[in-house]
Design an enzyme around this catalytic site. Structure first.
Site, PDB file in Angstrom:
ATOM      1  N   ASP A  35       0.827  -1.212   0.000  1.00 39.30           N
ATOM      2  CA  ASP A  35       0.000   0.000   0.000  1.00 39.30           C
ATOM      3  C   ASP A  35       0.859   1.260   0.000  1.00 39.30           C
ATOM      4  OD1 ASP A  35      -2.448   1.224  -0.126  1.00 39.30           O
ATOM      5  OD2 ASP A  35      -2.759   1.261   2.035  1.00 39.30           O
ATOM      6  N   HIS A  52       2.271   3.526  -9.081  1.00 35.39           N
ATOM      7  CA  HIS A  52       2.113   2.104  -9.393  1.00 35.39           C
ATOM      8  C   HIS A  52       3.292   1.592 -10.216  1.00 35.39           C
ATOM      9  CE1 HIS A  52      -1.742   2.363  -7.572  1.00 35.39           C
ATOM     10  NE2 HIS A  52      -2.340   3.020  -8.552  1.00 35.39           N
ATOM     11  N   LEU A 146      10.961 -20.187  -5.236  1.00 37.21           N
ATOM     12  CA  LEU A 146       9.896 -19.368  -4.639  1.00 37.21           C
ATOM     13  C   LEU A 146       8.605 -19.415  -5.450  1.00 37.21           C
ATOM     14  CD1 LEU A 146       9.234 -16.948  -2.554  1.00 37.21           C
ATOM     15  CD2 LEU A 146       9.797 -15.457  -4.484  1.00 37.21           C
TER      16      LEU A 146
HETATM   17  C1  IPE Z   1      -5.277  -2.755  -0.137  1.00 36.26           C
HETATM   18  O1  IPE Z   1      -4.994  -1.433  -0.372  1.00 36.26           O
HETATM   19  C2  IPE Z   1      -5.353  -3.497  -1.441  1.00 36.26           C
HETATM   20  C3  IPE Z   1      -4.096  -3.667  -2.115  1.00 36.26           C
HETATM   21  C4  IPE Z   1      -2.918  -3.372  -1.640  1.00 36.26           C
HETATM   22  C5  IPE Z   1      -4.177  -4.243  -3.432  1.00 36.26           C
HETATM   23  P1  IPE Z   1      -6.164  -0.359  -0.496  1.00 36.26           P
HETATM   24  O2  IPE Z   1      -5.510   0.937  -0.687  1.00 36.26           O
HETATM   25  O3  IPE Z   1      -7.145  -0.793  -1.514  1.00 36.26           O
HETATM   26  O4  IPE Z   1      -6.848  -0.481   0.944  1.00 36.26           O
HETATM   27  P2  IPE Z   1      -7.736   0.555   1.727  1.00 36.26           P
HETATM   28  O5  IPE Z   1      -8.755   1.072   0.755  1.00 36.26           O
HETATM   29  O6  IPE Z   1      -6.853   1.643   2.215  1.00 36.26           O
HETATM   30  O7  IPE Z   1      -8.324  -0.231   2.862  1.00 36.26           O
HETATM   31  C1  IPE Z   2      -1.556   0.260  -3.383  1.00 33.28           C
HETATM   32  O1  IPE Z   2      -1.369   1.627  -3.419  1.00 33.28           O
HETATM   33  C2  IPE Z   2      -1.764  -0.336  -4.737  1.00 33.28           C
HETATM   34  C3  IPE Z   2      -3.141  -0.781  -4.993  1.00 33.28           C
HETATM   35  C4  IPE Z   2      -4.113  -0.792  -4.135  1.00 33.28           C
HETATM   36  C5  IPE Z   2      -3.416  -1.237  -6.331  1.00 33.28           C
HETATM   37  P1  IPE Z   2      -2.590   2.645  -3.399  1.00 33.28           P
HETATM   38  O2  IPE Z   2      -2.975   2.929  -4.793  1.00 33.28           O
HETATM   39  O3  IPE Z   2      -3.687   2.119  -2.546  1.00 33.28           O
HETATM   40  O4  IPE Z   2      -1.908   3.896  -2.737  1.00 33.28           O
HETATM   41  P2  IPE Z   2      -2.498   4.840  -1.605  1.00 33.28           P
HETATM   42  O5  IPE Z   2      -2.907   3.955  -0.459  1.00 33.28           O
HETATM   43  O6  IPE Z   2      -3.653   5.572  -2.208  1.00 33.28           O
HETATM   44  O7  IPE Z   2      -1.365   5.716  -1.247  1.00 33.28           O
HETATM   45 MG    MG Z   3      -4.105   2.307  -0.570  1.00 34.62          MG
END
Ligand code: IPE
Ligand code: IPE
Ligand code: MG
Length: 265
Positions: A35, A52, A146
């Protein structure tokens, strides 16, 4: 100081840290909620999609180091069921990126003996990344090192509902006595059942939020949890090794007492 020495120093630090890992107590299954890509990009005035893109580099880095540490299975939460609700442009960019990255990395995965698997709703993925994923599953199917397990269009509740449906179907077909449904019967119908180790020993979340966001709800019953404030694009090999070292300093009691655990070892 010249920055030219930076990669060398990093390699040395990684080697030094790797020596601190007890090879007999390496977590078999590490799961990561990757995240913070969006916030990483925002902090730099970039588009979320740039975060990303940078996040993919971290995936490569962490796959390498997980392999080196002897972890058997690395499950990465790459796209949740709920992530389909993001703005369409971001969903499209992510799906495109996933396909491109998978195809680009396939040769290296084979070279490093890494087998790609996934959990989640494969059929819901767009045709292009689906085709590229299938290509990588096939190319790496004989790899014995892995297991890199991507959670794509995945959520724990989705998986549990599927498992319930499979149990019900077997019961309706007379293949399963409802009275005999137990934890093992349910676990064997989850998408994680065929991984080298079903339950993660260690669950890492980057980005600082103390929540599980519908990830591996059944399987994390006794996982050790390690949350770091670092955003996923900044997560380093050293961070991963340190998480394993912290994991090895924990006492996993599984509901028992310290004394019982000490007596057993
Ligand atoms: C969790 O991250 C999902 C992934 C890392 C793919 P999110 O950014 O979607 O989670 P929330 O919305 O903060 O709970
Ligand atoms: C995690 O990063 C990747 C996915 C959920 C695909 P985010 O896109 O959720 O990044 P933040 O949490 O908004 O910073
Ligand atoms: Mg996120």
């Amino acid at each position: 100081m010249s920055t030219e020495n930076q990669p060398l120093r990093t390699t040395e630090t990684v080697k030094h840290l790797l020596d601190k890992i007890d090879p007999d107590r390496v977590p078999a299954h590490v799961a990561i909620i990757m995240d913070g890509n969006g916030r990483w990009a925002k902090a730099r005035g970039l588009d979320r999609s740039e975060g990303h893109v940078e996040g993919v580099n971290t995936v490569r880095r962490i796959t390498e180091i997980a392999s080196e540490t002897g972890v058997k299975c690395l499950t990465l939460y790459a796209f949740s069921t709920e992530n389909w609700n993001r703005p369409q442009a971001e969903v499209d960019a992510l799906m495109h990126l996933i396909g491109i990255a998978i195809e680009r990395e396939t040769a290296d995965l084979v070279k490093n003996n890494v087998r790609l698997r996934m959990i989640g709703d494969f059929d819901r993925m767009p045709a292009d990344p689906r085709r590229r994923l299938q290509g990588c599953f096939d190319a790496t199917s004989r790899c014995t090192g892995l297991v890199l397990n991507l959670a794509l269009s995945y959520s724990g509740r989705w998986d549990l509902a599927n498992a319930a449906r499979l149990l019900a179907a077997d019961a309706a077909a007379g293949k399963l006595d409802p009275a005999e449904i137990d934890e093992k019967a349910l676990a064997s119908r989850l998408s994680t059942a065929s991984l080298p180790a079903q339950d993660p020993d260690l669950l890492i979340r980057t980005g600082g939020d103390m929540r599980v966001s519908n990830f591996l709800l059944w399987e994390i019953a006794y996982s050790e949890i390690d949350v770091t404030d670092k955003f996923w694009p900044d997560y380093s090999k050293e961070d991963f090794i340190n998480a394993i070292i912290r994991f090895q300093s924990r006492e996993r009691r599984f509901g028992m007492t310290s004394e019982q655990i000490a007596g057993e070892s």
